[in-house]
Design a protein around this motif. Sequence first.
Motif, PDB file in Angstrom:
ATOM      1  N   LEU A 206      42.259 -24.651   3.150  1.00 15.03           N
ATOM      2  CA  LEU A 206      41.499 -23.585   2.484  1.00 15.03           C
ATOM      3  C   LEU A 206      40.734 -24.118   1.276  1.00 15.03           C
ATOM      4  CD1 LEU A 206      40.962 -20.465   2.288  1.00 15.03           C
ATOM      5  CD2 LEU A 206      42.936 -20.372   0.769  1.00 15.03           C
ATOM      6  N   LEU A 207      41.422 -24.945   0.474  1.00 22.52           N
ATOM      7  CA  LEU A 207      40.773 -25.529  -0.708  1.00 22.52           C
ATOM      8  C   LEU A 207      39.634 -26.473  -0.312  1.00 22.52           C
ATOM      9  CD1 LEU A 207      43.879 -26.336  -2.946  1.00 22.52           C
ATOM     10  CD2 LEU A 207      42.192 -24.562  -3.363  1.00 22.52           C
ATOM     11  N   GLU A 208      39.861 -27.255   0.760  1.00 19.57           N
ATOM     12  CA  GLU A 208      38.819 -28.168   1.228  1.00 19.57           C
ATOM     13  C   GLU A 208      37.599 -27.418   1.760  1.00 19.57           C
ATOM     14  OE1 GLU A 208      40.657 -30.750   4.032  1.00 19.57           O
ATOM     15  OE2 GLU A 208      41.532 -32.073   2.509  1.00 19.57           O
ATOM     16  N   SER A 209      37.846 -26.265   2.416  1.00 21.65           N
ATOM     17  CA  SER A 209      36.733 -25.449   2.914  1.00 21.65           C
ATOM     18  C   SER A 209      35.929 -24.827   1.767  1.00 21.65           C
ATOM     19  CB  SER A 209      37.255 -24.345   3.835  1.00 21.65           C
ATOM     20  OG  SER A 209      38.099 -23.464   3.115  1.00 21.65           O
ATOM     21  N   GLN A 210      36.604 -24.518   0.655  1.00 27.22           N
ATOM     22  CA  GLN A 210      35.920 -23.938  -0.521  1.00 27.22           C
ATOM     23  C   GLN A 210      35.250 -24.994  -1.399  1.00 27.22           C
ATOM     24  OE1 GLN A 210      38.978 -21.726  -2.497  1.00 27.22           O
ATOM     25  NE2 GLN A 210      38.934 -20.035  -1.024  1.00 27.22           N
ATOM     26  N   GLN A 211      35.523 -26.254  -1.145  1.00 26.84           N
ATOM     27  CA  GLN A 211      34.978 -27.331  -1.975  1.00 26.84           C
ATOM     28  C   GLN A 211      33.457 -27.452  -1.828  1.00 26.84           C
ATOM     29  OE1 GLN A 211      36.668 -31.169  -1.117  1.00 26.84           O
ATOM     30  NE2 GLN A 211      35.927 -32.099  -3.005  1.00 26.84           N
ATOM     31  N   GLY A 212      32.937 -27.238  -0.603  1.00 22.74           N
ATOM     32  CA  GLY A 212      31.498 -27.351  -0.351  1.00 22.74           C
ATOM     33  C   GLY A 212      30.668 -26.348  -1.137  1.00 22.74           C
ATOM     34  N   PRO A 213      30.955 -25.044  -1.007  1.00 28.60           N
ATOM     35  CA  PRO A 213      30.204 -24.061  -1.809  1.00 28.60           C
ATOM     36  C   PRO A 213      30.331 -24.278  -3.317  1.00 28.60           C
ATOM     37  CG  PRO A 213      31.425 -22.977  -0.062  1.00 28.60           C
ATOM     38  CD  PRO A 213      31.837 -24.400  -0.042  1.00 28.60           C
ATOM     39  N   PHE A 214      31.533 -24.719  -3.750  1.00 28.22           N
ATOM     40  CA  PHE A 214      31.733 -24.986  -5.188  1.00 28.22           C
ATOM     41  C   PHE A 214      30.839 -26.128  -5.660  1.00 28.22           C
ATOM     42  CE2 PHE A 214      33.936 -27.713  -8.305  1.00 28.22           C
ATOM     43  CZ  PHE A 214      33.967 -26.852  -9.389  1.00 28.22           C
ATOM     44  N   LEU A 215      30.720 -27.201  -4.857  1.00 22.08           N
ATOM     45  CA  LEU A 215      29.869 -28.340  -5.233  1.00 22.08           C
ATOM     46  C   LEU A 215      28.389 -27.961  -5.244  1.00 22.08           C
ATOM     47  CD1 LEU A 215      31.676 -31.183  -3.225  1.00 22.08           C
ATOM     48  CD2 LEU A 215      31.499 -31.046  -5.705  1.00 22.08           C
ATOM     49  N   LYS A 216      27.977 -27.075  -4.303  1.00 19.39           N
ATOM     50  CA  LYS A 216      26.581 -26.598  -4.287  1.00 19.39           C
ATOM     51  C   LYS A 216      26.260 -25.816  -5.553  1.00 19.39           C
ATOM     52  CE  LYS A 216      26.158 -26.362   0.732  1.00 19.39           C
ATOM     53  NZ  LYS A 216      26.140 -25.462   1.908  1.00 19.39           N
ATOM     54  N   ASP A 217      27.155 -24.898  -5.928  1.00 18.90           N
ATOM     55  CA  ASP A 217      26.959 -24.110  -7.157  1.00 18.90           C
ATOM     56  C   ASP A 217      26.943 -25.022  -8.395  1.00 18.90           C
ATOM     57  OD1 ASP A 217      26.925 -21.838  -5.607  1.00 18.90           O
ATOM     58  OD2 ASP A 217      29.055 -21.388  -5.926  1.00 18.90           O
ATOM     59  N   LYS A 218      27.831 -26.016  -8.386  1.00 18.31           N
ATOM     60  CA  LYS A 218      27.901 -26.951  -9.518  1.00 18.31           C
ATOM     61  C   LYS A 218      26.608 -27.755  -9.647  1.00 18.31           C
ATOM     62  CE  LYS A 218      30.787 -30.656 -11.414  1.00 18.31           C
ATOM     63  NZ  LYS A 218      31.927 -31.568 -11.184  1.00 18.31           N
ATOM     64  N   LEU A 219      26.073 -28.212  -8.492  1.00 21.91           N
ATOM     65  CA  LEU A 219      24.843 -28.998  -8.490  1.00 21.91           C
ATOM     66  C   LEU A 219      23.663 -28.172  -9.021  1.00 21.91           C
ATOM     67  CD1 LEU A 219      23.697 -31.787  -7.613  1.00 21.91           C
ATOM     68  CD2 LEU A 219      23.180 -30.750  -5.414  1.00 21.91           C
TER      69      LEU A 219
END
Length: 275
Positions: A206-219
Amino acid sequence: MLRRLTSTLIQTRTLKHKAKINWVRPDYVPAYHPQRSGDLESLPPISEDSLGLDYSLSKEIEDAPESVKKIFSVAHLGRKEYNVLVKNELVERVRRHQYDERTAETRIAKLTATIRSFQDTMEKYPRNIKSKVIVQELIDKRKKLLKFLRQYDYKKFEWLLEKLNIEYKAHPESYHKLTRKESLRKLTELHCEDICNRKLANYKNLLESQQGPFLKDKLEALKFIRSEQMELQVPVTVTEQDIKKVEKQLEEWTIKDEIKQQGKKKKKNIAIGLE
């Protein structure tokens, strides 16, 4: 203290009933069985046409016809001559020289040959009590010799185990009786560990699946902060290296996510094909 004990007992009992853990007593393995004696190899392959050990040394039998040779072969001579050849074959693996008969290695090799021949007969006649007692005594004697060799010459001990294909199983220090209650307790512990591991694995996914959207928002946030600071001519806190680092992390995540999605698709296709 009593309340804690009662609460833990109630929890384990309820968990046993909910999980439906059934304890099955393990199959009885006799003491002479290779699984318990440590013999990883059965009797060495010796052809029935091979001559007996004493007869093979004679010069007359070399020029004798095939019919005579068959009479003195192992197939006609019997089990005793076959066991002599087995013993000789195992002793030759570990013998130091031609006249080596009483060293620990040769004694262990002879005992191993006798044990394996008895094991072969016990498979055919498991009710032979006399042979059962003899083979158990021989196994204990071999364990003593192996223990002696292990204590005084460990390198030779390891070499001998490899040559004779034996697994050393020492005598247990204390006798432990197998009980249903203890086995059920261990099974419940294993069941609880399995549930914890599954939940942790699901949470990790679950955390790994949420990592992508989090990195996009961070970028996007880092790029926005950098552009705003440059427009307002304020000291820039976000460097290009920080943005590149996040971009690299996002690329790695996308590659991993694609591999996972492909694996899931393959599993689905296999499941549909089996149905």
